[in-house]
Design an enzyme around this catalytic site. Structure first.
Site, mmCIF file in Angstrom:
data_model
loop_
_atom_site.group_PDB
_atom_site.id
_atom_site.type_symbol
_atom_site.label_atom_id
_atom_site.label_comp_id
_atom_site.label_asym_id
_atom_site.label_seq_id
_atom_site.Cartn_x
_atom_site.Cartn_y
_atom_site.Cartn_z
ATOM 1 C CB SER A 511 -1.002 0.009 1.153
ATOM 2 O OG SER A 511 -1.908 0.946 1.177
ATOM 3 C CG ASP A 597 -6.775 -1.605 -4.165
ATOM 4 O OD1 ASP A 597 -7.508 -0.919 -3.443
ATOM 5 O OD2 ASP A 597 -5.607 -2.031 -3.956
ATOM 6 C CG HIS A 643 -5.872 -1.764 -0.384
ATOM 7 N ND1 HIS A 643 -5.051 -1.324 -1.214
ATOM 8 C CD2 HIS A 643 -5.396 -1.134 0.929
ATOM 9 C CE1 HIS A 643 -3.943 -0.497 -0.894
ATOM 10 N NE2 HIS A 643 -4.074 -0.528 0.357
#
Length: 654
Positions: A511, A597, A643
């Site tokens: 991330s 995502d 995610h």
């Protein structure tokens, strides 16, 4: 109107169609590339999978899920089933109340459980792999539990009274509305609070003594709390302290006093402190100091009991407890085992209990249960079922000197039996954003690497939260480069003290950690041989210019606003991984991304991979030296998964 020109709309639509087509073509090309490459790793994948399944069975499969105690009843969840046991009867006689499958929800996992004060109702949230949205199911308990209500797209929920539930609705990754719903005579749902500012996210919490339900509205730097009196759950919420930029606070309650965890106090030393104020006059002008944390100390968790409170703290990577007695006004500091890196507090709905239960773990140490007894004033290690003890792993803590002389903590794990550590492969981990600590919970694959002679290093760089609030502030917005300097200093120190060398060093990030990892690949590619990125944020500038994306506005407090501030735009441009790719010898890169995502747009990752591959090939063609090395740049786009955290099966396949 007649005579008005309308070509602009058509132009806009054409550019959207072109961009969609480009995205689809890039995705197809990457999927084809992946299908050609992945068979190469088939034998290795099979071997790794078998080893991980063996470790999972040994350490995780039989580990206890959190227990929720209510008087003589103990509730817990295992394999999608909710169980009820009697505290003094042992869990062997636990009965199944219901299972997720019975409710018609397959391929979901239970995320949160809340039980009404009279234990007549249970609210649970269910989440699937492919979405961040959860569904809340309210069960009426009894001999035969029945579904009372199903609410979709819920984030947090708490019981204000026996049959009154408050919940927040989630839309486009934001929570801005709070609803109240009732289940007895007059069943109805009412909107009770709406947050107008897009930078703020709303969630709910119940104070430990269940006297107040708190509506918490937080941005990245500021918070505001409203109280719902659980004795009068239909009355309007009451404001504690109006939002003030830079002031973060969280509320607990004990004997008509609000206990306030806050950043209010000493602006020069941005840190957490505990204060108190009467419920009737809760404004900050009435806040009185109870306890101040030391500088560079991170408050990980906080638990309130009738006569004491426990603070779970972290300083330079070490974990410890501070027990504050409200009766004797004393503070006890209790050290925890040196290997411990993560706490997980068990649920204690009864604030009058005399023992606090929690679990400690590290990336290579499975969760171990501990208890702190207020009466005995000591720490007790709970003996659970026989789990092999990890004895061959050594934990080392280092401090690397960054460019501005700041000391940056590093936690290192390696096999005690490993010889010639400078020849061993090293996996470095980094995050450094949002004031969030690097994830150091137990993972089977980390233990597998230790067994195979790898060295694992965790770099607690600025931008993360490992050394308190100021550690985050020193690594966000116009300080983002400090995190990059920290990471570079950490890797150099690891090599200097004899942990591996550049040609055996890999870097892992997920991330927002992708910003620092991607930036380091551009500035110091010679420090690394390989990089592994999961759903990485690599196109900061273009993403922060798109205000239609769900998180852009609230993220401005972390990255800045390049649309309105040219200085900020230039600064982001100076470190943004995508913007700074150039022809040079890059390390090999493996990226996992998710088609759906909602947090990190796939388009940015596709374009990053394409540009990186081109730069690496350009460099190779310009320098036709003998034995010239062309890095592997591989992207695996997963059709499923999201995610956030996923189930064991999904993460095993990954």
């Amino acid at each position: 109107q007649e005579g008005t020109k309308v070509p602009s709309k058509r132009k806009q639509n054409t550019s959207i169609v072109t961009s969609d087509l480009l995205h689809k073509n890039l995705l197809k090309s990457e999927q084809k590339n992946w299908n050609n490459i992945s068979p190469t790793y088939k034998a290795m994948t099979k071997r790794i999978k078998e080893k991980l399944e063996e470790l999972y069975t040994m350490y995780t499969l039989n580990s206890r899920s959190p227990r929720i105690r209510f008087g003589e009843n103990v509730y817990f969840e295992e394999n999608g089933c909710i169980f009820l046991a009697k505290a003094d009867d042992g869990e062997g006689n636990a009965k199944i109340l219901f299972s997720v499958e019975d409710l018609g929800f397959s391929d979901t996992f239970i995320q949160r459980i809340r039980i009404s004060p009279d234990q007549r109702y249970m609210a649970i949230s269910l989440k699937s792999e492919n979405s961040e949205k959860a569904t809340c199911i309210i069960m009426k308990l009894g001999n035969l539990p029945v579904v009372e209500k199903v609410i979709s797209s819920v984030f947090s929920f708490e019981w204000a009274a026996n049959d009154v539930l408050y919940y927040t609705a989630q839309k486009n990754l934001k929570c801005q509305n709070v609803f109240r719903t009732t289940f007895t005579y007059q069943k109805h749902t009412k909107l009770v609070y709406t947050e107008q500012d897009a930078r703020f996210f709303v969630d709910l919490y119940c104070t430990k003594d269940r006297r107040f339900l708190t509506i918490n509205s937080n941005s990245k730097t500021t918070s505001e709390v409203w109280l719902v009196d659980c004795r009068h759950p239909f009355e309007s919420p009451v404001l504690v302290q109006a939002r003030t930029t830079g002031l973060i606070y969280h509320i607990e309650h004990r004997k008509d006093q609000l206990y306030i965890l806050t950043t209010y106090g000493e602006p020069a030393e941005y840190k957490a402190i505990l204060m108190k104020a009467p419920v009737a006059s809760s404004g900050k002008e009435n806040w009185q100091l109870v306890y101040a944390l030391e500088r560079k100390t991170k408050l990980v968790d906080f638990e309130m009991f009738s006569d004491d409170c426990i603070m779970f703290l972290k300083n330079a990577g070490h974990l410890y407890l501070n027990v504050i007695s409200f009766v004797s006004h004393s503070v006890q500091s209790i050290k925890l085992p040196t290997w411990a890196c993560e706490f997980e507090l068990e649920s204690h709905p009864e604030h009058t209990t005399s023992t606090c239960y929690f679990q400690l773990s590290s990336p290579v140490h499975p969760p171990k249960r501990f208890a702190y007894s207020f009466k005995e004033n000591n720490l007790i290690e709970q003996a659970v079922q026989e789990v092999p003890i990890i004895t061959n792993c050594h934990t080392t803590r280092l401090l690397a000197k960054s460019k501005d002389e700041t000391l940056v903590p590093i936690t290192v794990f390696h096999n005690k039996n490993s010889k010639e550590l400078h020849r061993r492969p090293l996996l470095v981990h980094v995050y450094g954003a949002y004031g969030i600590d690097l994830n150091m919970s137990f993972k089977e694959e980390k233990l597998m690497l230790i067994e195979q002679g790898w060295i694992l290093a965790y770099c607690h760089v600025r931008g993360g939260g490992e050394q308190g609030l100021s550690w985050h502030r020193d690594g966000c917005q116009h300080n983002k480069l400090k995190g990059l300097h920290d990471l570079r200093a950490c890797i150099r120190l690891l090599h200097q003290v004899g942990f591996s060398q550049p040609k055996h060093t890999a870097l892992a990030a997920a991330s927002a950690g992708g910003v620092l990892a991607g930036a380091l690949c551009n500035t110091d590619p010679a420090l690394l041989r390989a990089v592994v990125l999961q759903a990485p944020f690599v196109d900061v500038l273009n993403t922060m210019m798109k205000t239609h994306l769900p998180l852009t506005i609230e993220e401005q407090e972390e990255w800045g606003n390049p649309l309105e501030d040219e200085k900020c735009m230039k600064y982001i441009k100076s470190y943004c991984p995508y913007q700074n790719i150039k022809p040079q010898c890059y390390p090999s890169v493996f990226i996992t991304a998710y088609e759906n995502d909602e947090r990190v747009p796939l388009t940015g990752i596709l374009q990053y991979v394409q540009k990186l591959r081109k730069a690496a090939l350009d460099h190779a063609s310009r320098t036709s030296k003998k034995g010239n090395w062309i890095p592997n740049i591989i992207l695996d786009v997963q059709a499923n998964g999201s995610h956030c955290d996923s189930s064991w099966e999904h993460s095993l396949n990954e």
